[in-house]
Design a protein around this motif. Structure first.
Motif, PDB file in Angstrom:
ATOM      1  N   CYS A 243      86.413  35.504  52.327  1.00 17.26           N
ATOM      2  CA  CYS A 243      87.400  36.279  52.666  1.00 17.26           C
ATOM      3  C   CYS A 243      88.946  36.604  52.967  1.00 17.26           C
ATOM      4  O   CYS A 243      89.453  37.273  52.014  1.00 17.26           O
TER       5      CYS A 243
ATOM      6  N   CYS B  52      82.724  41.461  54.757  1.00 18.98           N
ATOM      7  CA  CYS B  52      82.652  41.698  56.224  1.00 18.98           C
ATOM      8  C   CYS B  52      84.737  41.781  55.667  1.00 18.98           C
ATOM      9  O   CYS B  52      84.691  42.466  56.945  1.00 18.98           O
ATOM     10  N   GLY B  53      85.207  40.774  54.868  1.00 19.99           N
ATOM     11  CA  GLY B  53      86.509  41.174  55.262  1.00 19.99           C
ATOM     12  C   GLY B  53      86.932  40.718  56.100  1.00 19.99           C
ATOM     13  O   GLY B  53      88.679  39.881  56.722  1.00 19.99           O
ATOM     14  N   GLN B  54      86.206  39.892  56.921  1.00 20.24           N
ATOM     15  CA  GLN B  54      86.757  38.444  57.866  1.00 20.24           C
ATOM     16  C   GLN B  54      86.521  37.087  57.806  1.00 20.24           C
ATOM     17  O   GLN B  54      87.544  36.355  58.525  1.00 20.24           O
ATOM     18  N   CYS B  55      85.711  36.230  57.102  1.00 20.54           N
ATOM     19  CA  CYS B  55      85.630  35.090  56.446  1.00 20.54           C
ATOM     20  C   CYS B  55      85.897  34.798  56.853  1.00 20.54           C
ATOM     21  O   CYS B  55      87.477  35.419  56.806  1.00 20.54           O
TER      22      CYS B  55
ATOM     23  N   CYS C 267      81.398  36.334  49.940  1.00 24.93           N
ATOM     24  CA  CYS C 267      82.036  36.204  51.522  1.00 24.93           C
ATOM     25  C   CYS C 267      80.931  35.334  51.825  1.00 24.93           C
ATOM     26  O   CYS C 267      79.776  35.666  51.892  1.00 24.93           O
ATOM     27  N   GLN C 268      80.593  34.618  52.757  1.00 24.13           N
ATOM     28  CA  GLN C 268      79.912  34.508  53.958  1.00 24.13           C
ATOM     29  C   GLN C 268      79.648  35.169  55.019  1.00 24.13           C
ATOM     30  O   GLN C 268      77.891  35.011  55.335  1.00 24.13           O
TER      31      GLN C 268
HETATM   32 ZN   LIG Z   1      83.474  37.887  54.227  1.00 25.52          ZN
END
Ligand SMILES: [Zn+2]
Length: 349
Positions: free
Chosen positions: A68, A62-65, A52-53
């Motif tokens: 992810c 984060c689930g969004q980057c 993850c970034q």
């Molecule tokens: Zn992420």
């Protein structure tokens, strides 16, 4: 979106995060524990968080980057998952309650391991290293496991390899010794019960009852709560009780069971014997106060326990433990199962 991390795995994740922030992350982890504790989810979360970034404060992904997103759709260039080819198929069938063929294609073969290792040596696309997960690692046949050794010994810089298994003893010692061992424990009862109580699949079933039947393993409890499973358990216990009353035919009973179900049947045999042993040790205690696992059979078990021979009962329990270790040995398992049921009948007679 990814589903929330199982609550009992938060402590495990925190351990991992601490290692990372201290710069003490090993190159290879062997995540093990009893089946039904979510080790696979934990491995995937560790992998996603590593790549993850923009990880959250607690280290979770984060689930969004930009990392992810491809991870969650199974298309991350720096991540590979090695699993038996038929795994998805098998899981689908199992969830629909169909019988699954016992084929040897559940192996992870040497070519698949070679491709997996080759992928780890390619340079990473996102500058967060490379991660590979093998699940279940005990599905690697001996040649496949051997071909992983070299990479485990000298992994490319910035690589994390996570092996997941519920049967670490089935892995060669050479593999185990090159990984940091990570044992996922049985969760606290209150944590497991709170989680189970919120699962819609439980459909009115008592969380404490299924958690006891699954010996504290929440995901296994959820599986057991399926009506078909519970019905199968009742039928099996009835058959065993019939044998204990010196009725039935042990050989016919052994032959009529689906082999892929044997580990589950042995599990129920063991819980039944454990309850009988408990009952014998406390003749004058009311059964309601005894924490029996098979509470729904308490009325039948109590009088039965009173007339069984304690030494033979313990002997059969020991035999069952031994059998549970041997049940994956294809050569003699029919005989072992027959022997078990014959001994059940003898115990009652
Ligand atoms: Zn992420």
């Amino acid at each position: 979106m990814h589903s929330p991390l199982y609550p009992w795995l938060h402590g495990e994740f925190a351990r991992f995060h601490a290692l990372r922030t201290q710069g003490r992350m090993p190159h290879a982890l062997l995540v093990s524990g009893e089946p039904g504790l979510g080790q696979g989810q934990l491995a995937m979360r560790l992998a996603q968080a590593t790549l993850c970034q923009r990880p959250l404060a607690d280290g979770q992904a984060c689930g969004q980057c930009g990392s992810c997103h491809p991870f969650l759709v199974g298309a991350h260039p720096d991540f590979s998952l090695l699993a038996p080819k038929e795994k998805d198929n098998k899981d689908d069938e199992a969830s629909q309650g169909k019988k699954v063929k016992d084929t040897k294609d559940k192996d992870i073969k040497i070519d698949a391991v070679r491709d997996f290792c080759a992928g780890l040596y390619l340079s990473s696309s996102f500058q967060h290293g490379k991660v590979g997960v093998i699940e279940p690692a005990d599905a690697m046949n001996p040649a496949a496991a051997n071909s992983l050794l070299k990479t485990l010994e000298e992994p490319p810089a910035g690589t994390l390899i996570i092996l997941v298994t519920s049967h670490p003893a089935r892995l060669p010692i050479t593999i185990r010794s090159r990984c940091q061992r990570w044992l996922v424990p049985i969760p606290e009862r209150t944590t497991a019960l709170a989680w189970l109580a919120h699962q819609p699949q439980l459909a009115g079933e008592d969380p404490a009852r299924v958690l006891d039947l699954a010996e504290g393993r929440p995901l296994a409890a959820l599986e057991l709560a399926e009506p078909e499973r519970l019905a199968q358990r009742s039928r099996w216990l009835e058959s065993l009780l019939h044998l204990l009353r010196a009725g039935g035919n042990p050989l016919a009973l052994a032959a009529s069971q689906d082999k892929t179900e044997w580990p589950q049947l042995l599990h129920w045999c063991r819980l039944l014997l454990a309850d009988l042993i408990r009952l014998q040790g406390a003749e004058h205690t009311p059964t309601a106060a005894m924490n029996l696992v098979n509470r729904d059979f308490a009325d039948v078990l109590a009088p039965l326990a009173a007339r069984l021979n304690a030494r033979e009962l313990f002997g059969l329990y020991d035999y069952l433990l031994e059998l549970s270790r041997l049940i994956n040995h294809p050569l003699n398992r029919e005989l072992l199962m027959e022997e078990l049921l014959i001994r059940f009948q003898r115990l009652g007679g």
